[in-house]
Design an enzyme around this catalytic site. Structure first.
Site, PDB file in Angstrom:
ATOM      1  N   GLU A 192     -18.567   3.835 -63.935  1.00 20.92           N
ATOM      2  CA  GLU A 192     -17.319   4.591 -64.099  1.00 20.92           C
ATOM      3  C   GLU A 192     -17.639   6.043 -64.451  1.00 20.92           C
ATOM      4  O   GLU A 192     -18.623   6.326 -65.134  1.00 20.92           O
ATOM      5  CB  GLU A 192     -16.498   3.954 -65.221  1.00 20.92           C
ATOM      6  CG  GLU A 192     -15.176   4.623 -65.515  1.00 20.92           C
ATOM      7  CD  GLU A 192     -14.355   3.865 -66.545  1.00 20.92           C
ATOM      8  OE1 GLU A 192     -13.485   4.482 -67.160  1.00 20.92           O
ATOM      9  OE2 GLU A 192     -14.611   2.649 -66.743  1.00 20.92           O
ATOM     10  N   GLU A 203     -10.281  12.360 -68.761  1.00 15.29           N
ATOM     11  CA  GLU A 203      -9.184  11.829 -69.565  1.00 15.29           C
ATOM     12  C   GLU A 203      -8.590  12.927 -70.431  1.00 15.29           C
ATOM     13  O   GLU A 203      -9.319  13.682 -71.076  1.00 15.29           O
ATOM     14  CB  GLU A 203      -9.676  10.684 -70.461  1.00 15.29           C
ATOM     15  CG  GLU A 203     -10.180   9.490 -69.681  1.00 15.29           C
ATOM     16  CD  GLU A 203     -10.779   8.408 -70.558  1.00 15.29           C
ATOM     17  OE1 GLU A 203     -10.475   7.227 -70.333  1.00 15.29           O
ATOM     18  OE2 GLU A 203     -11.565   8.760 -71.467  1.00 15.29           O
TER      19      GLU A 203
END
Length: 263
Positions: A149, A153
């Site tokens: 990943e 964010e």
């Protein structure tokens, strides 16, 4: 020793990937997507989000990631209007696969997997303590691969900052906080990362390099991943996100476009 926030974040998808939740997630996903074994490796594209392109994307629907995600996914919480994709968070009920969750939101996933290249979006985040507005790549057991990943964010508790992170074979804990110099919830800005097979990940904001990982803190991801965007409230991670309370009206993260350039 890692901070409480780092420990929570690193454990996040370990909780998600418990045997029961993996089974539920895989069962739900197989009804809406090609099996992982036959997922294509995607090429370069630009999507201006004028409409829902079912050939490129699908909307998560009727399940929950569990763990610290205090939300169930509903396809109707991802919408398109005037060249913008919106993801709503509200108190709508969730179908049987995620019944009992107090909130509903949306998640947008690519049909294909994508390897080394530049991943970009232009987005406006949500300002609300306890929430995450995201743009990232992800693969894992549902794709028949280890969990890799790469993250962009925006934490709703402080939308003047961006958090970067990456996971390799399920190992995270590589968070870095970037001061943006603007409020990500008041206008659109460009967020990008370059994932190079030479062993670097570079993150950019409005075209400016703001962070680089070279593997010095742990191996970098190597497996092709899906391009994803979601927005969600946390539970049990107040030390990381802060406590969430619903404001009484829907919260919306907005995305102007997404782009991938294959390297």
């Amino acid at each position: 020793m890692r901070s409480p926030k780092t420990r929570h974040r690193a454990n996040l998808r370990r909780w998600i990937l418990s045997p029961f939740l993996v089974l539920a997630l895989v069962s739900a996903m197989t009804m809406t997507m090609t099996s992982a074994a036959h997922a294509a490796i995607g090429g370069s594209f630009v999507d201006n989000f004028n409409s829902f392109d079912t050939g490129r994307w699908y909307k998560s629907d009727g399940w929950t990631n569990g763990g610290v995600f205090n939300v169930g996914w509903r396809a109707d919480h991802v919408w398109f209007n005037g060249g913008v994709m919106g993801i709503n968070l509200d108190t709508a009920t969730c179908p049987s696969g995620c019944s009992g969750m107090p909130y509903a939101s949306g998640e947008y996933r690519s049909n294909d997997l994508f390897s080394y290249g530049r991943f970009e979006t232009r987005m406006m985040a949500v300002k609300r303590t306890g929430t995450v507005s995201s743009f990232f790549t992800y693969t894992g057991p549902s794709d028949g691969q280890p969990w890799d990943e790469i993250d962009v964010e925006i934490l709703g508790k402080n939308t003047t900052q961006m958090q970067t992170n990456y996971f390799t074979n399920g190992v995270g804990g590589h968070e870095t906080i970037i001061n943006l110099g603007f409020d990500a919830s008041t206008g659109y800005h460009d967020y990008a990362f370059e994932w190079w097979n030479q062993g670097t990940i570079n993150w950019f904001v409005d075209g400016k390099l703001v962070h680089q990982e070279t593997g010095s803190r742990g191996p970098l991801p190597t497996h092709p991943q899906r391009i994803m965007a979601n927005m969600w409230p946390g539970i049990g991670v107040d030390s990381w996100l802060g406590a969430f309370s619903y404001p009484g009206t829907p919260l919306t993260a907005r995305y102007d476009w997404a782009k991938y350039t294959k390297y």
